[in-house]
Design a protein around this motif. Structure first.
Motif, PDB file in Angstrom:
ATOM      1  N   VAL A  62       0.788  -1.536   0.147  1.00  0.00           N
ATOM      2  CA  VAL A  62      -0.038  -0.010  -0.290  1.00  0.00           C
ATOM      3  C   VAL A  62       1.033   0.742   0.026  1.00  0.00           C
ATOM      4  CG1 VAL A  62      -1.496   1.636   1.696  1.00  0.00           C
ATOM      5  CG2 VAL A  62      -1.725  -0.865   0.670  1.00  0.00           C
ATOM      6  N   LEU A  63       2.552   1.104   1.180  1.00  0.00           N
ATOM      7  CA  LEU A  63       2.739   1.942   0.720  1.00  0.00           C
ATOM      8  C   LEU A  63       3.460   2.350  -0.688  1.00  0.00           C
ATOM      9  CD1 LEU A  63       3.674   4.418   3.418  1.00  0.00           C
ATOM     10  CD2 LEU A  63       5.649   2.993   3.526  1.00  0.00           C
ATOM     11  N   PHE A  64       3.623   1.174  -1.313  1.00  0.00           N
ATOM     12  CA  PHE A  64       4.174   1.256  -2.895  1.00  0.00           C
ATOM     13  C   PHE A  64       3.031   2.356  -3.840  1.00  0.00           C
ATOM     14  CE2 PHE A  64       5.150   0.113  -6.901  1.00  0.00           C
ATOM     15  CZ  PHE A  64       6.658   0.465  -7.001  1.00  0.00           C
ATOM     16  N   ILE A  65       2.515   1.805  -3.923  1.00  0.00           N
ATOM     17  CA  ILE A  65       1.331   2.359  -4.237  1.00  0.00           C
ATOM     18  C   ILE A  65       0.965   3.528  -4.344  1.00  0.00           C
ATOM     19  CG2 ILE A  65      -0.993   2.362  -4.593  1.00  0.00           C
ATOM     20  CD1 ILE A  65      -0.950  -0.604  -4.256  1.00  0.00           C
ATOM     21  N   ILE A 144      13.493  -6.281 -14.293  1.00  0.00           N
ATOM     22  CA  ILE A 144      11.973  -6.026 -15.418  1.00  0.00           C
ATOM     23  C   ILE A 144      10.942  -5.080 -14.325  1.00  0.00           C
ATOM     24  CG2 ILE A 144       9.888  -7.210 -15.761  1.00  0.00           C
ATOM     25  CD1 ILE A 144      11.428  -9.739 -16.201  1.00  0.00           C
ATOM     26  N   SER A 145      10.836  -5.236 -13.305  1.00  0.00           N
ATOM     27  CA  SER A 145      10.047  -4.894 -12.313  1.00  0.00           C
ATOM     28  C   SER A 145      10.260  -2.909 -11.849  1.00  0.00           C
ATOM     29  CB  SER A 145      10.075  -4.645 -10.555  1.00  0.00           C
ATOM     30  OG  SER A 145       8.817  -6.152 -10.015  1.00  0.00           O
ATOM     31  N   LEU A 146      11.900  -3.086 -12.299  1.00  0.00           N
ATOM     32  CA  LEU A 146      12.148  -1.311 -12.258  1.00  0.00           C
ATOM     33  C   LEU A 146      11.916  -1.058 -13.759  1.00  0.00           C
ATOM     34  CD1 LEU A 146      14.193   0.391 -10.946  1.00  0.00           C
ATOM     35  CD2 LEU A 146      16.335  -0.558 -12.223  1.00  0.00           C
ATOM     36  N   PHE A 147      12.043  -1.992 -14.396  1.00  0.00           N
ATOM     37  CA  PHE A 147      12.098  -1.165 -15.733  1.00  0.00           C
ATOM     38  C   PHE A 147      10.536  -0.740 -15.979  1.00  0.00           C
ATOM     39  CE2 PHE A 147      10.021  -2.148 -20.106  1.00  0.00           C
ATOM     40  CZ  PHE A 147      10.675  -1.780 -22.036  1.00  0.00           C
ATOM     41  N   LEU A 148       9.375  -1.392 -15.520  1.00  0.00           N
ATOM     42  CA  LEU A 148       7.885  -1.648 -15.464  1.00  0.00           C
ATOM     43  C   LEU A 148       7.682  -0.272 -15.193  1.00  0.00           C
ATOM     44  CD1 LEU A 148       6.628  -4.894 -15.355  1.00  0.00           C
ATOM     45  CD2 LEU A 148       6.415  -3.634 -17.444  1.00  0.00           C
ATOM     46  N   GLY A 149       8.697   0.205 -13.480  1.00  0.00           N
ATOM     47  CA  GLY A 149       8.452   1.185 -13.100  1.00  0.00           C
ATOM     48  C   GLY A 149       8.336   2.447 -14.468  1.00  0.00           C
ATOM     49  N   LEU A 153       5.870   5.491 -15.339  1.00  0.00           N
ATOM     50  CA  LEU A 153       5.638   7.065 -15.089  1.00  0.00           C
ATOM     51  C   LEU A 153       5.914   7.521 -16.031  1.00  0.00           C
ATOM     52  CD1 LEU A 153       9.713   7.032 -12.702  1.00  0.00           C
ATOM     53  CD2 LEU A 153       6.493   7.668 -11.936  1.00  0.00           C
ATOM     54  N   ILE A 154       5.699   7.609 -17.342  1.00  0.00           N
ATOM     55  CA  ILE A 154       5.606   7.837 -18.066  1.00  0.00           C
ATOM     56  C   ILE A 154       3.953   8.027 -18.699  1.00  0.00           C
ATOM     57  CG2 ILE A 154       6.078   8.123 -20.967  1.00  0.00           C
ATOM     58  CD1 ILE A 154       8.638   6.860 -20.184  1.00  0.00           C
ATOM     59  N   THR A 155       3.906   6.676 -18.718  1.00  0.00           N
ATOM     60  CA  THR A 155       1.838   7.051 -18.520  1.00  0.00           C
ATOM     61  C   THR A 155       0.902   7.214 -17.366  1.00  0.00           C
ATOM     62  OG1 THR A 155       1.754   4.484 -17.453  1.00  0.00           O
ATOM     63  CG2 THR A 155       1.959   4.454 -19.882  1.00  0.00           C
ATOM     64  N   GLY A 156       1.727   7.394 -16.616  1.00  0.00           N
ATOM     65  CA  GLY A 156       0.862   8.303 -15.352  1.00  0.00           C
ATOM     66  C   GLY A 156       1.328   9.560 -15.279  1.00  0.00           C
ATOM     67  N   PHE A 217      -2.222   2.138  -9.364  1.00  0.00           N
ATOM     68  CA  PHE A 217      -3.091   0.818  -8.999  1.00  0.00           C
ATOM     69  C   PHE A 217      -2.779  -0.327  -9.578  1.00  0.00           C
ATOM     70  CE2 PHE A 217      -5.815  -2.386  -8.706  1.00  0.00           C
ATOM     71  CZ  PHE A 217      -5.798  -3.184  -7.461  1.00  0.00           C
ATOM     72  N   LEU A 218      -2.903   0.157 -10.957  1.00  0.00           N
ATOM     73  CA  LEU A 218      -2.751  -1.335 -12.136  1.00  0.00           C
ATOM     74  C   LEU A 218      -1.321  -1.503 -12.448  1.00  0.00           C
ATOM     75  CD1 LEU A 218      -6.231  -0.756 -14.397  1.00  0.00           C
ATOM     76  CD2 LEU A 218      -5.827  -2.043 -12.185  1.00  0.00           C
ATOM     77  N   PRO A 219      -0.677  -0.444 -12.234  1.00  0.00           N
ATOM     78  CA  PRO A 219       1.273  -0.441 -12.801  1.00  0.00           C
ATOM     79  C   PRO A 219       1.045  -1.519 -11.824  1.00  0.00           C
ATOM     80  CG  PRO A 219       0.480   1.726 -13.453  1.00  0.00           C
ATOM     81  CD  PRO A 219      -0.971   0.980 -12.714  1.00  0.00           C
ATOM     82  N   SER A 220       0.395  -0.618 -10.575  1.00  0.00           N
ATOM     83  CA  SER A 220       1.479  -1.507  -8.940  1.00  0.00           C
ATOM     84  C   SER A 220       1.892  -3.165  -8.449  1.00  0.00           C
ATOM     85  CB  SER A 220       1.958  -1.470  -8.250  1.00  0.00           C
ATOM     86  OG  SER A 220       1.554   0.662  -7.735  1.00  0.00           O
TER      87      SER A 220
END
Length: 263
Positions: A62-65, A144-149, A153-156, A217-220
């Motif tokens: 939850v803290l990450f989201i 992969i998680s770092l890349f997705l992050g 961030l761009i799509t956000g 939320f969905l990206p997380s």
């Protein structure tokens, strides 16, 4: 592109000059954002002090989201904050005239009109919270998680800016759209926490109608599981591109229908 990058540097230098002349305002704004974020974190701490998880999500998740949602919001606040001013007065006072007589995109001029350095507080808090949350989460594939992050961030940022642009563009017809922008933007607060706590209708609304749910939320969920490609990832990227295109179309139609304030 080189011309616009050069022009943006000129606008940015002017913003730095304004910052040097109003350092106190920056410090006050920075501290205010920190205070708001700290109060929200205290709320989370108190909540998880009584219950171990929220709908299956641990405290660190939850803290990450929460932290991840603050970064694109802060970045958008940094570079497109003038859209708030535009929605409040630029059309009704005829200030749009000066953007139309210059040989540069009017939208580019509006975006560059002000860089809101107060947003650095929001960005810093978001980064710190996200990094701290990572220490309590086990990722199947950290690379992969770092890349997705970075991708999300761009799509956000695309989602935040496009929604603000759409709401601000309504001022071309309504003269003032600040209240609409405030109401719509306020919905983003609902997506700082797991959206699974909301009814299906609310989740669908925050995913496909006012898609703040695809910011964090969905990206997380994909970042937690290191999932590179899935229907959710296509939804996130698709909604970001769709709303960016929609914002561009509405803005251009608004510019064509603009009438000066006159006498």
């Amino acid at each position: 592109m080189k011309r616009y990058m050069r022009l943006y540097r000129v606008y940015l230098n002017n913003s730095f000059k304004i910052l040097r002349m109003s350092t106190a305002n920056f410090v006050i704004g920075f501290i205010a954002f920190l205070a708001i974020q700290i109060s929200s974190l205290l709320f989370l701490q108190v909540t998880f002090g009584r219950i171990p998880s929220v709908n299956g999500y641990s405290f660190y998740q939850v803290l990450f989201i929460y932290g991840f949602s603050q970064i694109p919001r802060g970045l958008d606040h940094l570079y497109s904050d003038y859209l708030w001013i535009f929605s409040m007065r630029s059309v009704v006072k005829g200030e749009m005239d000066r953007y139309l007589v210059r040989p540069v995109s009017p939208y580019f001029q509006v975006i560059c009109e002000r860089v809101q350095f107060d947003a650095l507080g929001e960005i810093v808090v978001g980064v710190v919270i996200t990094l701290y949350a990572i220490t309590g989460i086990t990722f199947p594939n950290p690379g992969i998680s770092l890349f997705l992050g970075f991708i999300y961030l761009i799509t956000g940022c695309m989602i935040y800016t496009s929604i603000k642009t759409i709401c601000a563009s309504l001022a071309f017809w309504l003269k003032k759209s600040i209240y609409i922008l405030q109401s719509i933007y306020g919905l983003s607060d609902l997506t700082k926490y797991p959206m699974s706590i909301y009814p299906p209708v609310v989740r669908s609304f925050l995913t496909y109608i006012i898609p703040f749910g695809v910011v964090a939320f969905l990206p997380s969920e994909l970042i937690f599981t290191s999932t590179l490609i899935s229907p959710i990832s296509l939804t996130i990227i698709g909604m970001a591109c769709l709303f960016t295109l929609l914002a561009s179309i509405i803005w251009k139609k608004g510019v064509k229908s603009y009438e000066s304030a006159g006498n």
